[in-house]
Design an enzyme around this catalytic site. Sequence first.
Site, PDB file in Angstrom:
ATOM      1  N   GLU A 162      17.457 -18.781  49.008  1.00  0.00           N
ATOM      2  CA  GLU A 162      18.613 -19.086  48.165  1.00  0.00           C
ATOM      3  C   GLU A 162      18.353 -20.382  47.415  1.00  0.00           C
ATOM      4  OE1 GLU A 162      21.197 -21.620  48.543  1.00  0.00           O
ATOM      5  OE2 GLU A 162      20.052 -22.662  50.080  1.00  0.00           O
TER       6      GLU A 162
ATOM      7  N   ARG B  55      24.551 -17.762  50.801  1.00  0.00           N
ATOM      8  CA  ARG B  55      23.866 -17.478  49.542  1.00  0.00           C
ATOM      9  C   ARG B  55      22.601 -16.642  49.768  1.00  0.00           C
ATOM     10  NH1 ARG B  55      25.740 -22.762  48.656  1.00  0.00           N
ATOM     11  NH2 ARG B  55      23.767 -23.693  49.306  1.00  0.00           N
TER      12      ARG B  55
ATOM     13  N   SER C 129      15.062 -30.202  48.842  1.00  0.00           N
ATOM     14  CA  SER C 129      16.305 -30.759  48.305  1.00  0.00           C
ATOM     15  C   SER C 129      15.950 -31.904  47.365  1.00  0.00           C
ATOM     16  CB  SER C 129      17.183 -31.252  49.460  1.00  0.00           C
ATOM     17  OG  SER C 129      18.403 -31.756  48.989  1.00  0.00           O
TER      18      SER C 129
ATOM     19  N   HIS D  68      23.756 -37.366  56.709  1.00  0.00           N
ATOM     20  CA  HIS D  68      23.967 -36.235  55.818  1.00  0.00           C
ATOM     21  C   HIS D  68      25.436 -36.093  55.442  1.00  0.00           C
ATOM     22  CE1 HIS D  68      24.280 -32.064  54.357  1.00  0.00           C
ATOM     23  NE2 HIS D  68      23.088 -32.328  53.849  1.00  0.00           N
TER      24      HIS D  68
ATOM     25  N   PHE E 168      28.557 -36.667  47.266  1.00  0.00           N
ATOM     26  CA  PHE E 168      28.343 -35.648  46.247  1.00  0.00           C
ATOM     27  C   PHE E 168      29.667 -34.992  45.846  1.00  0.00           C
ATOM     28  CE2 PHE E 168      27.502 -31.186  45.108  1.00  0.00           C
ATOM     29  CZ  PHE E 168      26.784 -31.413  43.945  1.00  0.00           C
TER      30      PHE E 168
ATOM     31  N   HIS F  84      18.861 -27.791  45.506  1.00  0.00           N
ATOM     32  CA  HIS F  84      18.044 -27.460  46.667  1.00  0.00           C
ATOM     33  C   HIS F  84      17.649 -25.986  46.636  1.00  0.00           C
ATOM     34  CE1 HIS F  84      21.563 -26.157  49.496  1.00  0.00           C
ATOM     35  NE2 HIS F  84      20.854 -25.105  49.223  1.00  0.00           N
TER      36      HIS F  84
END
Length: 357
Positions: free
Chosen positions: A143, A178, A219, A299, A306, A320
């Site tokens: 994905e 995804r 990423s 993270h 973000f 990513h």
Amino acid sequence: MESAISDHLVCPRTLSRRVPDNYQPPFPMWVGRADETLQQVVMAYLGVQFRGDEHRTAALAAMRGIVSSFDMEDGPRHHDLTHHEDNEGYENLMVVGYWKDVASYTRWISTSVVADWWASDERLSEGLGYFRETVAPRAEQFETLYAFQEDLPGIGAVMDGISGDINEHGYWGSMRERFPLSQTDWMQPSGELRVISGDPAVGGRVMIQGHDNIALIRSGQDWKDAESEERSLYLDDILPTLQQGMDFLRDSGETVGCYSNRFVRNIDLEGNFLDLSYNIGHWASLDQLERWAESHPTHLRIFTTFFRVAEGLSKLRLYHEVSVSDARDQLYEYINCHPRTGMLRDAQTVALAADLP
């Protein structure tokens, strides 16, 4: 709004999603699109390892030699160059190539130019290390996700298209959903990472066989065209926290299921740094990658930052790609690399029959 899963890869779902059917993401994101002719891709991480400035010129020449071999008919459709220093003090140059089908990669790696160079005894006595880490996920096994729509990097560069706004993002678990394969398969790992020839502790030539459903994540961050505000956002807000997380996975990744983690900076053919970077990480399973992403403080800080700024991004490009692959579609090869390089650290040595009771 579209599904991240292309129409030709949609099938009756036997595994439920984490969000209801009427879920609306908080901002637009996109995925790479390819038609049904794309069945399987190849991602090859081709490295040159060295220590000390006295080997830098030779390492750069070796890197350029790999790049020149890409000019042959069956070379990759896309490639990029990176540098990183690992936690053993070795510098690593990587040439990362993407092929749109396995057949062309097989022809490329089998040419005398490539095969004879790799097999030559000269590789053992140059004072450099080399590695080839190659995976070939099928179309349903990877994905992508992009905060932009043009000039896609990585695997997106060989997919030939971009989606409209997609639904599966902005919530924990969306990465998995995804994957076309996630409709019917949990993508659980089976088997073990094992040495099939050589000895990592001794050096020389070592080959590692992967196991089913190793997860590979790339990423990336591209700030080359970012103006002052976005540049500051990345360099002052995102990067310090990102670096902490990447250092943790590099140094202590075995505690959370991460086999190998490299935070790399893109370079040109002369070794000059560019304003692009990415993390490349191999994980024992998609589950363990998800667990770290959902729980580790570094993270979580990146994720919340973000979310806060995503709608306002103009020139800062974040993306990513994540894949899993079958054991038969992975191979990790090393020449004269230190024993904590890549998959060498965690690979199990198979006991010889003579050693068994």
